[in-house]
Design an enzyme around this catalytic site. Structure first.
Site, mmCIF file in Angstrom:
data_model
loop_
_atom_site.group_PDB
_atom_site.id
_atom_site.type_symbol
_atom_site.label_atom_id
_atom_site.label_comp_id
_atom_site.label_asym_id
_atom_site.label_seq_id
_atom_site.Cartn_x
_atom_site.Cartn_y
_atom_site.Cartn_z
ATOM 1 N N GLY A 47 33.419 29.922 32.540
ATOM 2 C CA GLY A 47 34.529 30.630 33.167
ATOM 3 C C GLY A 47 35.276 29.853 34.221
ATOM 4 N N VAL A 100 30.320 33.735 28.117
ATOM 5 C CA VAL A 100 31.029 33.360 29.337
ATOM 6 C C VAL A 100 30.111 33.521 30.551
ATOM 7 C CG1 VAL A 100 32.995 33.851 30.842
ATOM 8 C CG2 VAL A 100 33.257 33.974 28.354
ATOM 9 N N HIS A 101 29.957 32.425 31.280
ATOM 10 C CA HIS A 101 29.183 32.385 32.524
ATOM 11 C C HIS A 101 29.925 31.406 33.428
ATOM 12 C CE1 HIS A 101 27.584 28.571 30.928
ATOM 13 N NE2 HIS A 101 27.591 29.226 29.783
ATOM 14 N N GLY A 102 29.396 31.085 34.576
ATOM 15 C CA GLY A 102 30.109 30.255 35.541
ATOM 16 C C GLY A 102 30.591 28.929 34.989
#
Length: 157
Positions: free
Chosen positions: A19, A14-16
């Site tokens: 997410g 999960v990263h920008g």
């Protein structure tokens, strides 16, 4: 039956992009990270939680726990399932998790891997997992972001 909107392979988990961009595109209200290491690493969990909007739930389960609990999901849970490797997806499918489509977003290049796409590098174990998933009827697409045209990884195996 759990309402799994999409399963994504992303070695960053999960990263920008995951997410926010993918969650909004899918209309997901819950991210389930299925990863044995992260399920026990509170620091990594805290870092991932920071990029997820407060209105979106996030859970961190081991692969086996995901297999054991996914069928208990409530109808109103619209799940975005995120894993690190194709082998993780294969374990989930073989364990009875109803996954029919997988988005391959990011698999970093490392020793022994060949680059198939700008963000996807694989070794023989990855290829074998993809072939087994194909044989199990799972559709696989390579796509970094929602507005990118998907590409079929099977043409490159």
């Amino acid at each position: 039956m759990p309402n799994i909107l999409l399963t994504r392979i992303d070695n960053r988990l999960v990263h920008g992009q995951v997410g926010v961009t993918w969650v909004n595109h899918l209309g997901a209200n819950l991210i389930v990270v299925a990863n044995d290491e992260v399920s026990e690493d509170e620091i990594q969990q805290d870092l991932m939680e920071m990029v997820v909007p407060g209105s979106i739930g996030i859970r961190f389960f081991s692969i086996q726990t995901t297999i054991d609990v996914i069928h208990n999901a409530a109808d109103e849970q619209h799940i975005f399932l995120v894993v690190k490797t194709p082998q993780d997806v294969l374990r989930l499918v073989e364990g009875g998790v109803p996954i029919d489509k997988v988005n391959i977003g990011n698999m970093h290049f490392s020793q022994g891997k060949i680059q198939l796409f700008s963000t996807v590098s694989v070794d023989e174990d990855d290829k074998e997992a993809f072939r087994k998933l194909r044989d199990l009827g799972v559709k696989l697409e390579v796509r970094r972001v929602p507005d990118e045209r998907p590409d079929d990884i099977y043409k490159h195996l």
